[in-house]
Each structure stands twice: as C-alpha cells, then as structure tokens.
Scaffold this motif. Structure first.
Motif, short mmCIF file in Angstrom:
data_model
loop_
_atom_site.label_atom_id
_atom_site.label_comp_id
_atom_site.label_asym_id
_atom_site.label_seq_id
_atom_site.Cartn_x
_atom_site.Cartn_y
_atom_site.Cartn_z
N GLU A 145 0.87 37.69 21.45
CA GLU A 145 -0.16 36.69 21.70
C GLU A 145 0.39 35.28 21.55
OE1 GLU A 145 -3.27 37.64 19.04
OE2 GLU A 145 -4.02 39.36 20.20
N LEU A 147 3.48 34.42 21.97
CA LEU A 147 4.33 34.16 23.13
C LEU A 147 3.49 33.82 24.35
CD1 LEU A 147 7.07 36.93 22.72
CD2 LEU A 147 7.37 34.46 22.45
N ALA A 148 2.40 34.61 24.51
CA ALA A 148 1.52 34.33 25.64
C ALA A 148 0.90 32.95 25.52
CB ALA A 148 0.44 35.40 25.73
N TYR A 149 0.48 32.61 24.28
CA TYR A 149 -0.11 31.29 24.06
C TYR A 149 0.93 30.20 24.29
CZ TYR A 149 -2.54 27.44 21.79
OH TYR A 149 -3.14 26.24 21.52
N ARG A 150 2.18 30.49 23.81
CA ARG A 150 3.23 29.51 24.04
C ARG A 150 3.50 29.33 25.52
NH1 ARG A 150 9.24 31.13 22.72
NH2 ARG A 150 8.84 32.15 24.72
N ASP A 151 3.54 30.48 26.23
CA ASP A 151 3.77 30.39 27.66
C ASP A 151 2.64 29.63 28.35
OD1 ASP A 151 6.09 31.81 27.31
OD2 ASP A 151 5.21 33.75 27.86
N ARG A 152 1.40 29.95 27.89
CA ARG A 152 0.27 29.25 28.49
C ARG A 152 0.31 27.76 28.13
NH1 ARG A 152 -5.95 30.42 26.98
NH2 ARG A 152 -5.16 29.61 25.03
N GLU A 154 3.05 26.10 27.46
CA GLU A 154 4.12 25.51 28.26
C GLU A 154 3.64 25.27 29.69
OE1 GLU A 154 7.37 28.16 27.93
OE2 GLU A 154 8.03 27.43 25.96
N ASP A 155 2.89 26.26 30.22
CA ASP A 155 2.34 26.07 31.56
C ASP A 155 1.39 24.88 31.59
OD1 ASP A 155 3.78 28.24 32.40
OD2 ASP A 155 2.11 29.65 32.24
N GLU A 158 3.40 21.79 31.28
CA GLU A 158 4.05 21.54 32.56
C GLU A 158 3.05 21.02 33.58
OE1 GLU A 158 6.73 24.02 35.84
OE2 GLU A 158 6.12 24.95 33.95
#
Length: 656
Positions: A145, A147-152, A154-155, A158
């Motif tokens: 979660e 990682l997903a939150y980090r990816d989100r 980051e998105d 970005e």
C-alpha cells in the motif's frame, strides 16, 4: 532366590524432568505467535502447533506428510518446484554446516484459498526437521500500500509538476506576448509622437512665427512631452508589477515645473469657465532633488480631476513647506469648488477602478488616484483627501524633499544655446539616415540639412549597406526596427566592411527596453537615442561622437532679445482713406471678425506692408492694439480740427 536390585532413582528423575521439560517446551511452542511444524526423518509430519492450524487452516490429519504440505501450500507446479528445490538445497546445506536456513517471502496458499506471505526458518534437530513460519502478510500488504501510495504520490507530483511546467510556460508565453505587445505599442506610439514633437520643434526654430503661434507650438510641444512621459510609465508597467520600479532623485526647478503644469492646465480651465489659481508660500524651496516625471504626473492628475469634476468656481494649487531644517517637507494641495466626495467614497477613492457617485458620470478608468498614491508612497510621502458634499474637495500631499545647495545649483548644466549652423573649416559631413517611417526620416533629414549637413536616407537594412558602400558616410543614424534586415544586423554587417570600424553609428529607436539597448551596443552601435528625440539630443550626440562644431545662439544676460512683432506705422495709417479707418474702428468695436478680415484685405490692396502688420495683429487677436492706433489717429484729427477752429475764433481752448 537371588535378587538383584538396581537403583533407578536418577533415571526416573531424569525421565520425569524430561517429561516436565517436554511439557513446558510444548506449552511454550503452542503459545508462540509463529506457526511451527515438526517432521520426522521420513518426512512424516509429527507436530503442528495451534498457530499453524489457525494461520493456514489445515488440520494435522490433512497433512500427514511433507509432500502433502507442498501440494496444498504451493498449488502452482512451477512455483512448487522452485520452493521444493530451495527446501532441499537448504536441508543439504544445514546437514553440511550444522546451521539453520531461511526461505524468504514464501507465498503459501491457505485452506480457504487465501495466500499468505511468510519467512520460513528451518533447522535440523537430530533426525527431525523444525520449520518456523513468521507471517509477514500484513507487513507486506502495508508495504504494498505504501508503495502504491508512493507511486500514486509520484504520479501526482509528476502531474502537478507537469501542470506547473505548463503554467510556467504559459506565464512565460504570456510575458513574451506582453513584451512583444509593449514593444509594438512602444514603436507605434512613440513613432508618431516623434513626428509631432520633432516638427513642432522645427517650426519653433523658424524666424517668421508670430508670438501667438510660437506660444501655441510651445504648448503642443510641452503637452507632447508630457504624453511621452505617460507612455514611458505605461511601458514600464512590467517593472511596477514586479515591484522593481525605482524613483529618481535628480535636481529640478520646482517653479519651472509648476509653471509649465499651470500653463498646460489653464487652457482646460478656461474652456470650462473656471479660474485656475496658484498659491505659493515664500518658504517653498525652488530647487530641490526629486523625481520630476512622477511629480508632474501626480500634479497633472490631481489638477485634471479637479477641473474635470468642477463645473463653476476655482481650482487652486497650493505649495507650502513643512518639517525642520534636518527633514524639510514639501506640502502640496489641490482644492476645488466641485461637488465634493461622500464619506463612503473618500475611504475607497485611492483604490484602483473605484469612482465615487459624483464621479461616475464622468469618463475615466478610476486608476489615476491609485497611481498617484503609489507614486507618492514610492517617493516616501503621504496622500489624502478631505471633502464635504457640495463644498468641494481638497487633496493633499506631504513629501520629504532634499533642498539643493548653492554648489549643486552652480554645477547644474545650462542650455548651450540653439544650434544655428556648422562652424567653418570643417569637413562636409555626410550623414546617412536609416528609417522606414517617411515622417521620421523627413523630420531628421530637414533638421540636419537646416544646419548644413549632407543627408541621404535608406528605408531598410539592405539599402543602408548599399548606401554605405556607395557614399561612405561619416555618421549613420540607425533605426532598430526596419524591414528586410533590422538595424542590429545591418550594423554588424557594416562593421565588417572596409572602413566600417571607423564610421560612427547611433541607434535612433522607439524601443525603451534595457535589454534591447544592450543588444544594440553589443552589435557595434556607439550610442542609443530614443524617439521622440529633441534636436539638442541629436546635435549633442554628433558633437560627442563625431567632433562636429556648431555655431549656437548666445544665452544668458548678454544674449540679444527675441524679435518682437512690428508696430503699426502711424503715417501709413494716416494715409488710408478716412472711411476705411472708420469702418475698421467700428468693426473692431463690434468684434466682427469677418468684417475685420475683409477690411484688412482692402488695406492690403492699398498698402501691402501695413496690411501684413494688421493681419499679424489680427491673427494674434491683438484687436486692442489696432483700436488704440486708430483712436490715436482720431485724436490727432480732432486736435487738428480744434486748432483750426480756434484759429478761426469759432471755439475756445479745450483742456485735455
């Protein structure tokens, strides 16, 4: 009977201790939060603790052998084989090294089909295998979660970064568009203003101007100069928005500034039938240091508003002094007899785009007073208003000033005098004018030719290069914005031609941007002048760069007085027919301009010189002077008649 007795007390005690330890060990294992399983040498599963059954859901009877565990826990054949290979390799390593081994993040399928993740720690205890399962499913889920939150995130970052980049590019594009717009407006506004100011200055240089026409040209020229100042302020708006605007502190003559403003505004006051008054305290210093442009704009704005909103009465400008010797202050007031300003509007009158109810009927943007406040505060002063409905308004300004001392006044530059022509024993100076606006080229050309320069013109950069190669001028006036090849590139190309390094090139441009000035100087131009130009700027640049020597009109106490209009010749008037003189006097008394004009034409037919003088006085509306001259003729005639009558004894002497 032979009996042998063996004491087994210690053995029994050891057995009891072992059983007791086993019980304690089992209870401890059953109480552990980790899943534990024990398998024998043949792979039979001998023990599963309650946590194992709770975690994975398998009962002991469902997992009699290790193979059964692999079949159920790893249903995917490929993954099962991978796990089995890792298990066997770990067992073999443990046998050789006598240490335990670890299988990280094993994905175990539970009885209900759920998949849990566990780290498997295995150890060999004799011929048995001990397996401890540390469940890390919740931790891995939280990590996933995160990682997903980090990816989100980051998105999102970005995306926001892309939006900011787009906004920045849009803002930069808008700034570039604004700069282009300002540059274009600078060129489009200053170019015709250059013609207005330049040709009025040329006309003022003429010797045949009547006094009234010269005054009118002076007013046009000063008004144009004021308009130029306003345009410069508008073109500096980018600096104002960025908060980087700075005010200048230069020596200035307060009396001259106020006098020019009053003269400029008096015509507007007369048109509305208003009286424009100036009240000046004797304590007000004449020579101060300040920002002339912004001081002018503030006073013109306040006086203009007062005249605009006042229908009858008087508009008064007062100048006073305050503060002490260490901190002198200039006090300015603009008072009118207009409609006044209501109390709610007085609070907001200095805000942008705000107009009071009494002002709403008048045209305007509502920016003038806001700009005045900004400029006054920029100069370290204060501005305010006091007003009552129906009683007029009084705007006041309190400004700190620096009073100039005698040394500073003595060091101030005086006008070198009007240029009359070139001094002898100089080269025949050749000057090339590169200008695409015919009016500007004509204005500058006539100004230079009037004092003795040889002049040629070019309408674009290519023609400029051709004219330079064919004519070899001493000096080039180069406009920056010209077609085909702009002035910057044309200058670069001239500099690399034969003799191009010696020719003097000065920019004459409507641009007011500092970065463009640097670009022009870097391209090889020797100086940069801005439109609208003054003749003294042109001649001063030629003196400075080319060494031209001019003959100038003398200035100062010893200078000759300006020519005055010719006076009427009494003898010529007396030679006119009496009926014509009488009709002209009657027309002057009735202020019948059409009849006056017709009678002057009759005089011109009889006496051209006298008619020209009368025409000059009529054009200057000097009807009083004409009437006085005619009344003088009538008085002479009456006296002559009385003398004749007294000689005949018909009339007694008269006491005049």
């Amino acid at each position: 009977i032979v009996g042998v007795g063996r004491d087994i007390t210690e053995r029994k005690q050891m057995e009891d201790a072992l059983r007791d330890n086993e019980t304690k060990f089992r209870r401890m294992i059953e109480a552990l939060p980790m899943a534990i399983g024990v398998a024998g040498a043949e792979g039979n599963i001998e023990y599963l603790n309650p946590r194992f059954i709770e975690l994975f859901g398998y009962r002991p009877e469902e997992l009699p052998h290790v193979n059964d565990w692999f079949q159920r826990a790893y249903p995917d054949p490929v993954y099962r084989q991978d796990m089995l290979d890792l298990w066997l390799a770990g067992v073999e390593s443990a046998k050789q090294k006598g240490s335990d081994f670890v299988l990280n993040e094993a994905h175990i399928t539970c009885r209900d089909g759920a998949v849990r993740i566990a780290n498997l720690i295995s150890a060999l205890i004799g011929d048995k295998s001990l397996a401890i399962f540390n469940d890390i499913t919740d931790r891995k889920r939280a990590e996933a979660e995160l990682l997903a939150y980090r990816d989100r995130l980051e998105d999102l970052v970005e995306q926001r970064t892309a939006e900011l980049v787009a906004a920045k590019e849009q803002a930069e594009s808008a700034n570039r568009a604004k700069s282009v717009f300002l540059a274009n407006m600078s060129h489009e506004l200053r170019t015709p203003l250059n013609a207005i100011l330049g040709f009025t200055e040329l006309m003022r240089r003429g010797s045949g101007l009547l006094r009234r026409d010269r005054e009118h040209l002076d007013i046009v020229n000063r008004s144009g100069a004021h308009l130029l100042g306003l345009i410069n302020d508008i073109l500096d708006m980018a600096k104002i928005e960025a908060g980087r605007i700075q005010w200048e502190k230069v020596p200035l003559d307060l009396d001259v500034i106020v006098g020019e403003i009053m003269e400029m505004m008096s015509q507007r006051a007369r048109e509305k039938g208003l009286a424009l008054a100036l009240e000046r305290s004797s304590r007000v210093p004449r020579h101060i240091r300040g920002d002339e442009t912004r001081l002018r704009q503030v006073l013109v704005n306040l006086l203009g508003n007062a005249i605009k909103f006042t229908e009858r009465g008087t508009v008064t400008l007062r100048l006073g002094a305050g503060g002490g010797p260490d901190q002198p202050r200039l006090l300015l007031e603009v008072e009118d007899t207009g409609p006044g300003i209501a109390a709610p509007d007085r609070v907001r009158v200095f805000e942008p785009f705000v107009q009071g109810e009494q002002m709403s009927s008048q045209r305007g943007t509502g920016l003038g007073l806001a700009i005045c406040r900004q400029f006054v505060e920029l100069m370290g002063g204060r501005i305010g208003v006091s007003s009552e409905l129906g009683q007029g308004s009084r705007f006041w300004i309190d400004l700190p000033v620096d009073i100039l001392n005698g040394g500073e006044l003595a060091g101030s530059e005086e006008s070198p005098g009007e240029v009359l022509g070139l001094l002898p024993d100089q080269p025949e100076w050749r000057i090339l004018i590169v200008e695409d606006q015919p009016e500007d080229a004509l204005l500058l050309g006539r100004l230079l030719e009037s004092v003795g320069f040889q002049v040629r013109t070019a309408a674009n950069g290519v023609e400029a290069i051709e004219q330079y190669q064919a004519w070899h001028p001493h000096f080039v006036w180069m406009d920056r914005r010209i077609p085909v090849l702009d002035g910057v590139e044309a200058t670069r190309r001239i500099r690399v031609l034969e003799g191009g390094g010696a020719v003097k090139i000065a920019a004459l441009t409507a641009s007011v941007f500092a970065e463009q000035r640097g670009e022009m100087l870097e391209a090889g131009m020797d100086d940069v002048l801005h439109k609208p130009f003054r003749s003294e700027e042109i001649f001063g640049c030629l003196e400075r760069l080319l060494g031209v020597r001019f003959q100038r009109r003398e200035t100062g106490p010893g200078a000759p007085a300006a020519p005055t209009a010719p006076a009427l010749d009494r003898a010529a008037l007396a030679a006119l027919p009496e009926a014509l003189r009488r009709d002209l006097a009657d027309a002057l008394l009735m202020l019948d301009t059409a009849r006056i004009d017709a009678l002057i034409r009759q005089v011109e037919a009889l006496d051209a010189i006298l008619g020209q003088v009368l025409r000059s006085q009529a054009d200057d509306f000097d009807y009083a002077g004409m009437d006085e001259a005619l009344r003088g003729m009538r008085k002479v005639a009456v006296r002559g008649l009385e003398q004749a009558e007294r000689a005949d004894g018909l009339r007694p002497p008269r006491l005049d």
